[in-house]
Design a protein around this motif. Structure first.
Motif: not given
Length: 536
Positions: A351-353, A374-376, A396-399, A420-421
């Motif tokens: 679920r979280i990477l 959630k992807l970081f 959630l996507l953090d780029l 959230t981006v």
């Protein structure tokens, strides 16, 4: 370099400081910086850190005759000076036997601590009993310089090999604040005496009562080591201790330490086992390990796996119990050298990477991760945001910190649960009406790049406010630029036109965020004049 010049500088600063005090009305408070202050209260000088009383200054320690300064050229610190110089100002704290008043003593303490602060919190300038506790407290309350030099000062003073300083720092647990590299660099200087003393009991039992159970002795030694050095350095210290005991007892020693500490929160279990792997060849562990190229890098303890900072290049080279992979809900592969995601599909239920600080150029190979929430992907080399259609659960996507991402694509609108981006430090210059909400989300707008210096100059002149701070844009400026772009496109004008209009008419071209009617009429007249000129 000897510190006698510094001592003389402090001496002269004290004279100047004292003279300035004498010329002013007596004060009972002196601020060194925003974190540190001294107060004279009831005849005693007290130190305050961030508004809270730290401790009372005890006395001005040294009395150096001016005509004998050259006798002490080899002194490197106040701690050394304390052992050889005249300590006549110690003892009777009540005005030092009447020699100086509390106000004069206060001035001396202010001068000393100010010199300490101005010299980067150099712990040689104050006595160790004050310098290190005070520096530690300053770092705890957020003083940036204290945080920067705290561990460095510990390492430097240990390297000086002054016995009383080493004893003080060791017995008061300051070595636990060193990082592994700093600790290893000074351990060779400390180890001969320390290790010999620390292993005396164990060596005595081995020599005089062979066969005796060493568990209690090892337990006592380990707790002493943790008290003085911290549990984080136990792997390195154990390696040094093994050189002090017979080879036949080393296996027992290593495994006893593992049994004693394996459940402790901060025990570096993986590092310890890797450091002493030869002693665990036939050992049955309570865990399933994850290996990479023969090294243990992780443990299956629950549904979370942390594999950051292990120089991993290929996920397919991870050696692990495949039966456990479907149990994993959170996987951290940050701070490695991963350039593609082959093999990630084995973690089908995560679920979280977290893949921050790697070398990824594309987002591909993760289509099978249907449960991903959630992807970081911070600080990679990703150029485009695509291949996201199948992530219906993504929230959630953090780029952030991908410097070649410039566009927010419409594909993100197809993710029904996306909340959230983050696109910090991404030079965004293109987005649509449908992705506008992402642009304004989480201050992503602060990294907008579709503006120029003319925009900035005109805005700051017209509104008398700055457009940015620390190279990050303010929201009002970004809103203004986008609005001006629309106006310029709609009415076909430039900043040059605005300036000409203002000069010719003394009226405003833009008022309350709108193009004025006067300016519109002026633009129409300008177009008409251009047509006539073109005709003739």
């Amino acid at each position: 370099m000897c510190l006698i010049q510094l001592f003389l500088s402090v001496f002269f600063i004290t004279i100047i400081f004292y003279a300035s005090f004498r010329s002013l009305a007596p004060t009972r408070e002196f601020e060194i910086n925003k974190y540190l202050k001294l107060k004279l209260e009831a005849g005693r000088t007290n130190i305050y850190v961030k508004g809270r009383k730290f401790q009372q200054c005890m006395y001005l320690l040294l009395n150096i005759p001016v005509d004998r300064v050259e006798d002490y050229d080899e002194i490197e610190s106040i701690d050394e000076a304390a052992e050889v110089l005249n300590r006549s100002m110690e003892g009777n704290h009540n005005n030092f036997g009447g020699r100086i008043s509390p106000e004069e003593e206060f001035q001396g303490h202010c001068s000393n601590i100010q010199a300490w602060a101005e010299n980067g919190y150099d712990t040689r300038i104050l006595h160790r009993n004050l310098a290190f506790p005070l520096l530690k407290r300053l770092s705890e309350v957020g003083d940036p310089m204290a945080r920067r030099v705290f561990s460095e000062e510990i390492a430097i003073r240990l390297a000086s090999k002054h016995p009383t300083v080493i004893q003080y720092l060791t017995q008061n647990g300051y070595l636990r604040y060193l990082n592994p590299d700093e600790f290893e660099s000074i351990l060779d200087d400390l180890s001969p005496t320390f290790l010999h003393d620390a292993t005396t009991d164990i060596r005595y039992i081995i020599e005089h009562n062979p066969g005796t159970d060493l568990t209690s002795s090892i337990n006592f030694l380990i707790h002493r080591i943790i008290r003085d050095f911290g549990i984080e350095h136990i792997s390195l210290i154990t390696s040094k201790i093994l050189n002090e005991i017979p080879e036949t007892y080393q296996d027992v020693f290593v495994k006893n330490i593992y049994s004693i500490l394996k459940t402790r929160n901060k025990f570096p279990l993986i590092k310890y086992i890797n450091k002493h792997l030869e002693y665990f060849e036939d050992f049955e562990f309570d865990y399933d390990f994850i290996k990479y190229k023969g090294r243990i890098i992780g443990i299956f303890r629950n549904d979370k796996i942390y594999l950051n900072n292990h120089n991993i290049q290929e996920i397919t080279d991870l050696d692990m119990n495949n039966d456990k992979l479907k149990e994993v809900k959170e996987l951290d592969l940050s701070n490695n050298h991963i350039s593609d995601l082959k093999g990630i599909e084995k973690f089908s239920n995560i679920r979280i990477l977290k893949l921050n600080n790697n070398r990824l150029r594309k987002i591909e190979g993760i289509d099978s991760l249907k449960s991903l929430e959630k992807l970081f992907l911070r600080n990679n080399r990703i150029k485009e945001i695509k291949n996201f259609k199948k992530f219906s659960n993504l929230k959630l996507l953090d780029l952030s910190d991908n410097p070649t991402i410039t566009e927010i694509p419409d594909v993100l609108n197809e993710l029904p649960n996306l909340e959230t981006v983050k696109l910090w430090n991404c030079p965004i210059n293109k987005f649509s009406k449908s992705t506008e909400k992402i642009f304004w989300m989480n201050q992503n707008y602060r990294y907008f790049t579709s503006y120029n210096e003319n925009d900035k100059d005109f805005y700051e002149s017209a509104y008398r406010r700055v457009a940015s701070s620390d190279n990050k844009l303010y929201k009002h400026f970004v809103e203004w630029v986008l609005k001006m772009r629309n106006f310029m496109k709609l009415y076909a004008f430039s900043y040059h036109d605005i300036n000409r209009f203002n000069e010719e008419t003394s009226k405003k071209a833009i008022w309350s965020g709108r193009v004025t009617n006067d300016f519109k009429k002026w633009l129409d007249d300008k177009k008409y004049q251009l047509k006539i000129t073109s005709f003739f």
